[in-house]
Design a protein around this motif. Structure first.
Motif, short mmCIF file in Angstrom:
data_model
loop_
_atom_site.label_atom_id
_atom_site.label_comp_id
_atom_site.label_asym_id
_atom_site.label_seq_id
_atom_site.Cartn_x
_atom_site.Cartn_y
_atom_site.Cartn_z
N TRP A 54 0.86 -1.18 0.00
CA TRP A 54 0.00 0.00 0.00
C TRP A 54 0.89 1.24 0.00
CZ3 TRP A 54 -4.92 -0.58 -1.05
CH2 TRP A 54 -5.59 -1.74 -0.67
N LEU A 55 0.90 1.97 -1.12
CA LEU A 55 1.77 3.13 -1.28
C LEU A 55 0.95 4.42 -1.30
CD1 LEU A 55 4.28 1.79 -3.97
CD2 LEU A 55 4.50 1.75 -1.48
N LEU A 56 1.45 5.43 -0.61
CA LEU A 56 0.75 6.70 -0.49
C LEU A 56 0.74 7.42 -1.83
CD1 LEU A 56 -0.60 8.74 1.46
CD2 LEU A 56 1.69 9.73 1.81
N THR A 57 -0.45 7.62 -2.38
CA THR A 57 -0.60 8.31 -3.67
C THR A 57 -1.43 9.58 -3.55
OG1 THR A 57 -2.44 6.79 -4.14
CG2 THR A 57 -0.29 6.27 -5.12
N HIS A 58 -2.21 9.71 -2.49
CA HIS A 58 -3.07 10.87 -2.29
C HIS A 58 -2.90 11.33 -0.84
CE1 HIS A 58 -4.74 8.73 -5.74
NE2 HIS A 58 -5.37 9.83 -6.09
N PRO A 59 -1.87 12.13 -0.54
CA PRO A 59 -1.53 12.42 0.86
C PRO A 59 -2.51 13.31 1.60
CG PRO A 59 -0.08 13.60 -0.64
CD PRO A 59 -0.87 12.67 -1.48
N GLU A 60 -3.20 14.19 0.94
CA GLU A 60 -4.11 15.11 1.62
C GLU A 60 -5.38 15.27 0.78
OE1 GLU A 60 -2.28 18.81 2.65
OE2 GLU A 60 -0.51 17.87 3.52
N ILE A 61 -6.28 14.32 0.94
CA ILE A 61 -7.52 14.35 0.17
C ILE A 61 -8.46 15.41 0.75
CG2 ILE A 61 -9.59 13.05 -0.46
CD1 ILE A 61 -7.85 10.53 -0.47
N ARG A 62 -8.96 16.27 -0.13
CA ARG A 62 -9.91 17.31 0.27
C ARG A 62 -11.12 17.26 -0.65
NH1 ARG A 62 -9.50 18.94 5.09
NH2 ARG A 62 -10.51 20.94 4.57
N VAL A 63 -12.30 17.36 -0.06
CA VAL A 63 -13.54 17.41 -0.84
C VAL A 63 -13.81 18.86 -1.21
CG1 VAL A 63 -16.03 17.01 -0.79
CG2 VAL A 63 -14.49 15.37 0.30
N THR A 64 -13.90 19.15 -2.49
CA THR A 64 -14.14 20.53 -2.92
C THR A 64 -15.46 21.04 -2.35
OG1 THR A 64 -15.23 19.77 -4.95
CG2 THR A 64 -12.86 20.19 -5.06
N PRO A 65 -15.52 22.29 -1.89
CA PRO A 65 -16.74 22.79 -1.24
C PRO A 65 -17.91 22.97 -2.19
CG PRO A 65 -15.11 24.53 -1.44
CD PRO A 65 -14.42 23.26 -1.83
N ASP A 66 -17.63 23.19 -3.47
CA ASP A 66 -18.69 23.39 -4.46
C ASP A 66 -18.66 22.26 -5.47
OD1 ASP A 66 -19.80 26.07 -3.69
OD2 ASP A 66 -17.70 26.64 -4.02
N THR A 67 -19.81 22.01 -6.10
CA THR A 67 -19.89 20.89 -7.04
C THR A 67 -21.01 21.11 -8.04
OG1 THR A 67 -20.09 18.50 -7.23
CG2 THR A 67 -21.48 19.56 -5.59
N LYS A 68 -20.93 20.37 -9.12
CA LYS A 68 -22.02 20.31 -10.11
C LYS A 68 -22.42 18.86 -10.36
CE LYS A 68 -20.80 24.61 -12.53
NZ LYS A 68 -20.47 25.23 -13.85
N GLU A 69 -22.15 17.99 -9.38
CA GLU A 69 -22.52 16.58 -9.51
C GLU A 69 -23.31 16.12 -8.29
OE1 GLU A 69 -19.13 14.45 -12.30
OE2 GLU A 69 -19.11 14.08 -10.15
N PHE A 70 -24.32 15.32 -8.53
CA PHE A 70 -25.03 14.69 -7.43
C PHE A 70 -25.27 13.22 -7.77
CE2 PHE A 70 -28.37 16.01 -10.30
CZ PHE A 70 -29.40 15.07 -10.16
N ALA A 71 -25.32 12.39 -6.73
CA ALA A 71 -25.52 10.95 -6.90
C ALA A 71 -26.74 10.54 -6.11
CB ALA A 71 -24.29 10.19 -6.41
N ILE A 72 -27.73 10.00 -6.80
CA ILE A 72 -28.96 9.53 -6.17
C ILE A 72 -29.64 8.57 -7.13
CG2 ILE A 72 -30.49 11.35 -7.07
CD1 ILE A 72 -31.73 11.49 -4.20
N ASN A 73 -30.44 7.64 -6.59
CA ASN A 73 -31.18 6.71 -7.43
C ASN A 73 -32.48 7.38 -7.87
OD1 ASN A 73 -32.62 4.64 -8.59
ND2 ASN A 73 -32.14 3.14 -7.00
N MET A 74 -32.47 7.95 -9.06
CA MET A 74 -33.60 8.76 -9.53
C MET A 74 -34.88 7.95 -9.70
SD MET A 74 -33.07 12.00 -9.83
CE MET A 74 -34.44 12.40 -10.92
N SER A 75 -34.79 6.63 -9.79
CA SER A 75 -36.00 5.83 -9.96
C SER A 75 -36.91 5.90 -8.74
CB SER A 75 -35.63 4.36 -10.25
OG SER A 75 -35.02 3.76 -9.12
N ASN A 76 -36.37 6.36 -7.61
CA ASN A 76 -37.16 6.46 -6.38
C ASN A 76 -37.71 7.86 -6.12
OD1 ASN A 76 -36.56 3.75 -5.78
ND2 ASN A 76 -34.68 4.32 -4.70
#
Length: 325
Positions: A180-202
């Motif tokens: 297991w080798l470190l490839t992403h040392p400081e992961i940060r979630v961007t505060p803004d987005t244009k993507e959402f994930a949800i099951n639209m069939s519901n």
């Protein structure tokens, strides 16, 4: 690749307590064994249903059972572990030895519906301090802010471990020689987005606030949000959350009216808490309904379900406003 830090090196640099560091190494090693079985697929005869259902009344896949056995057996063999609990087991399993300092909870193979189509699946885990005395289900009922560590392993195009011990989030990639080798040392979630994930069939079953939020996304640049959104849905929480960790976004698995007495679909202890810990440590936010933080939920049952909404902080705040907070 040889100049990259290993998982062990990284934990040492973070001054993680020795026992916890060793435990995380054990979990990571068990996940390598799971990856080997998953990669065998039809050639190894591990696809398809096992013929059993779990405590959630869900049909177990063969790989669900195999992955659960790998983690359970390897962790309970360690003197560090006082007990384990799994989405696939009715009750916790205490260790047969004394002196273990840690409890481990896990969803051994998240995304079972993806197994037979060779789509991404993963393992989610959470580590808690073991209380004194006998280990029963009650020992595991600690709120999410008590977690000592949490993470997931994604079995995809690359096998990745994403981990927090409460001091940020780091990502590791499994090398061809099994490190297991470190490839992403400081992961940060961007505060803004244009993507959402949800099951639209519901959609027709959601509460009004969630329907209103998604409608605003679908209205695009012409709507009140003033921007176009993309929708993504992998049907494996590990994969959907990993996308958020890498490039932002929001994930929603809300309450719906088909089973009004059930607060949600996902499990607090095996999915909601560990993923929320990771997202918050990376600068994102998580909530059950726009009002309450997942990590503040007081667990009352080992297999308790909750609605889960998490991801980019500013978008979670927009969801809160839309839901009437």
């Amino acid at each position: 690749m040889t100049d990259r830090s290993t998982l062990k090196d990284h934990l040492a640099q973070q001054a993680v307590e020795t026992g916890l560091s060793e435990l995380l190494g054990l979990i990571a090693a068990a996940c390598i064994d799971i990856r080997k079985v998953v990669s065998g697929g039809a050639l190894a005869g591990v696809l398809g249903a096992s013929g059993n259902v779990n405590v959630q009344d869900e049909e177990q896949k063969k790989l669900d059972v195999i992955s659960n056995d790998i983690l359970t057996e390897q962790l309970l063999a360690s003197p560090l572990v006082a007990g384990v609990a799994s989405e696939e087991m009715d009750n916790c399993q205490p260790a047969t030895h004394d002196g273990g300092k840690y409890l481990v909870l896990f969803d051994p193979l998240d995304g079972s519906s993806n197994i037979d189509i060779n789509a991404p699946v993963g393992t989610i885990f959470s580590v808690l301090a073991a209380p004194e005395g006998d280990i029963t289900d009650v020992a595991f009922l600690q709120d999410g802010r008590q977690q000592l560590a949490a993470g997931y392993v994604l079995y995809g195009g690359q096998t990745m471990l994403v981990l927090t011990t409460g001091a940020g989030v780091a990502g590791f990639t499994l090398s061809l020689d099994g490190q297991w080798l470190l490839t992403h040392p400081e992961i940060r979630v961007t505060p803004d987005t244009k993507e959402f994930a949800i099951n639209m069939s519901n959609q027709r079953h959601w509460a009004e606030g969630v329907q209103k939020y998604v409608a605003g996304c679908l209205a695009g640049a012409e709507g009140h949000r003033g921007k176009n959104f993309n929708m993504r849905w992998v049907a494996a929480m590990v994969a959907d959350v990993h996308r958020i960790m890498m490039r932002g976004g929001v994930f929603l698995y809300p309450w719906d009216s088909r089973e009004p007495n059930k607060p949600g679909k996902l499990r607090l202890m095996y999915e909601g808490n560990p993923m929320s810990f990771l997202v918050e440590q990376a600068g994102g936010k998580s909530t059950t309904d726009g009002r309450n933080a997942i990590l503040d939920v007081t667990p009352t049952q080992l297999h308790q379900r909750v609605p889960v909404i998490l991801g980019s902080a500013n978008e979670i705040e927009e969801i809160a406003r839309t839901c009437g907070v």
